[in-house]
Design a protein around this motif. Structure first.
Motif, PDB file in Angstrom:
ATOM      1  N   GLY A  98      30.944  50.642  35.525  1.00 17.88           N
ATOM      2  CA  GLY A  98      31.511  49.384  35.060  1.00 17.88           C
ATOM      3  C   GLY A  98      32.974  49.282  35.414  1.00 17.88           C
ATOM      4  O   GLY A  98      33.570  50.227  35.940  1.00 17.88           O
ATOM      5  N   ASP A  99      33.560  48.106  35.107  1.00 17.67           N
ATOM      6  CA  ASP A  99      34.979  47.902  35.384  1.00 17.67           C
ATOM      7  C   ASP A  99      35.787  47.660  34.115  1.00 17.67           C
ATOM      8  O   ASP A  99      36.991  47.469  34.176  1.00 17.67           O
ATOM      9  CB  ASP A  99      35.193  46.759  36.373  1.00 17.67           C
ATOM     10  CG  ASP A  99      34.721  45.413  35.852  1.00 17.67           C
ATOM     11  OD1 ASP A  99      34.111  45.355  34.767  1.00 17.67           O
ATOM     12  OD2 ASP A  99      34.962  44.413  36.545  1.00 17.67           O
ATOM     13  N   ARG A 100      35.104  47.670  32.964  1.00 15.94           N
ATOM     14  CA  ARG A 100      35.786  47.533  31.664  1.00 15.94           C
ATOM     15  C   ARG A 100      35.139  48.497  30.681  1.00 15.94           C
ATOM     16  O   ARG A 100      33.918  48.580  30.582  1.00 15.94           O
ATOM     17  CB  ARG A 100      35.688  46.112  31.150  1.00 15.94           C
ATOM     18  CG  ARG A 100      36.518  45.146  31.979  1.00 15.94           C
ATOM     19  CD  ARG A 100      36.348  43.741  31.486  1.00 15.94           C
ATOM     20  NE  ARG A 100      36.641  43.647  30.062  1.00 15.94           N
ATOM     21  CZ  ARG A 100      37.641  42.941  29.556  1.00 15.94           C
ATOM     22  NH1 ARG A 100      38.421  42.252  30.343  1.00 15.94           N
ATOM     23  NH2 ARG A 100      37.850  42.898  28.273  1.00 15.94           N
ATOM     24  N   ILE A 101      35.985  49.197  29.952  1.00 14.03           N
ATOM     25  CA  ILE A 101      35.520  50.194  28.984  1.00 14.03           C
ATOM     26  C   ILE A 101      35.829  49.688  27.582  1.00 14.03           C
ATOM     27  O   ILE A 101      36.958  49.293  27.303  1.00 14.03           O
ATOM     28  CB  ILE A 101      36.219  51.553  29.225  1.00 14.03           C
ATOM     29  CG1 ILE A 101      35.935  52.064  30.643  1.00 14.03           C
ATOM     30  CG2 ILE A 101      35.814  52.565  28.163  1.00 14.03           C
ATOM     31  CD1 ILE A 101      36.791  53.232  31.065  1.00 14.03           C
ATOM     32  N   GLY A 102      34.838  49.705  26.725  1.00 15.91           N
ATOM     33  CA  GLY A 102      35.028  49.339  25.330  1.00 15.91           C
ATOM     34  C   GLY A 102      35.125  50.584  24.475  1.00 15.91           C
ATOM     35  O   GLY A 102      34.271  51.464  24.548  1.00 15.91           O
ATOM     36  N   LEU A 119      39.598  48.514  27.715  1.00 15.67           N
ATOM     37  CA  LEU A 119      40.371  49.045  28.834  1.00 15.67           C
ATOM     38  C   LEU A 119      39.766  48.510  30.124  1.00 15.67           C
ATOM     39  O   LEU A 119      38.559  48.631  30.337  1.00 15.67           O
ATOM     40  CB  LEU A 119      40.334  50.578  28.862  1.00 15.67           C
ATOM     41  CG  LEU A 119      40.944  51.324  27.682  1.00 15.67           C
ATOM     42  CD1 LEU A 119      40.721  52.828  27.841  1.00 15.67           C
ATOM     43  CD2 LEU A 119      42.425  51.015  27.559  1.00 15.67           C
ATOM     44  N   ALA A 120      40.596  47.925  30.964  1.00 20.42           N
ATOM     45  CA  ALA A 120      40.157  47.458  32.278  1.00 20.42           C
ATOM     46  C   ALA A 120      40.499  48.529  33.309  1.00 20.42           C
ATOM     47  O   ALA A 120      41.587  49.107  33.278  1.00 20.42           O
ATOM     48  CB  ALA A 120      40.852  46.150  32.632  1.00 20.42           C
ATOM     49  N   VAL A 121      39.563  48.812  34.199  1.00 24.70           N
ATOM     50  CA  VAL A 121      39.783  49.769  35.278  1.00 24.70           C
ATOM     51  C   VAL A 121      40.449  49.005  36.429  1.00 24.70           C
ATOM     52  O   VAL A 121      39.902  48.035  36.935  1.00 24.70           O
ATOM     53  CB  VAL A 121      38.453  50.384  35.749  1.00 24.70           C
ATOM     54  CG1 VAL A 121      38.698  51.408  36.853  1.00 24.70           C
ATOM     55  CG2 VAL A 121      37.696  51.010  34.570  1.00 24.70           C
TER      56      VAL A 121
END
Length: 148
Positions: A98-102, A119-121
């Motif tokens: 993914g490109d965003r982590i919760g 958090l956005a990668v």
């Protein structure tokens, strides 16, 4: 030799969007594998997070700038945001990439979560940005890079 006024304005009008695109280029999200996110990350302001292989984390001062979480040490679980098919995105603790982590921070009683941080990668997977805005990956101003 002077250029006509219209040509100078046209060149300037064409250059502004290119400059804006260049300024935002470092803030585009990047999809990474779950294993690529594992490790220790730190921001210049002292915020830190350790993302573990078992999809848990331990953080220090993350979430305090967006008034979501208490300062100090926190821990919880993490997952990638995925399309939930209904209203948008949900955090999946099983998603492989993914490109965003919760981040779901555990409360004192460990049965519920006290706060959430996204958090956005960014930077091709080299940085994680705390964000509160899906359209602005680094909206909070906390950019973490892998500790060396």
């Amino acid at each position: 030799m002077r250029t006509p006024r219209g040509i100078g304005r046209t060149i300037a009008a064409a250059a502004v969007p290119l400059l804006l695109l260049t300024a935002c280029a470092g803030e585009q999200t990047t999809k990474v594998a779950a294993s690529d996110a594992v490790g220790d990350w730190q921001a210049p302001g002292g915020e830190r997070i350790t993302l573990s292989k078992d999809r848990t984390f331990v953080s220090h001062d993350l979430g305090k700038k967006s008034d979501h979480c208490a300062a100090g040490r926190n821990s919880g679980t993490r997952g990638f945001f995925v399309d939930d098919g209904d209203s948008g995105a949900a955090v999946s603790h099983k998603a492989a990439s993914g490109d965003r982590i919760g981040l779901s921070f555990a409360s004192d009683d460990s049965q519920e979560f006290s706060c959430f941080v996204d958090l956005a990668v960014v930077d091709g997977g080299k940085s994680l940005c705390e964000t509160t805005d899906p359209d602005d990956p680094c909206s909070v101003g906390v950019k973490l890079t892998r500790e060396k």
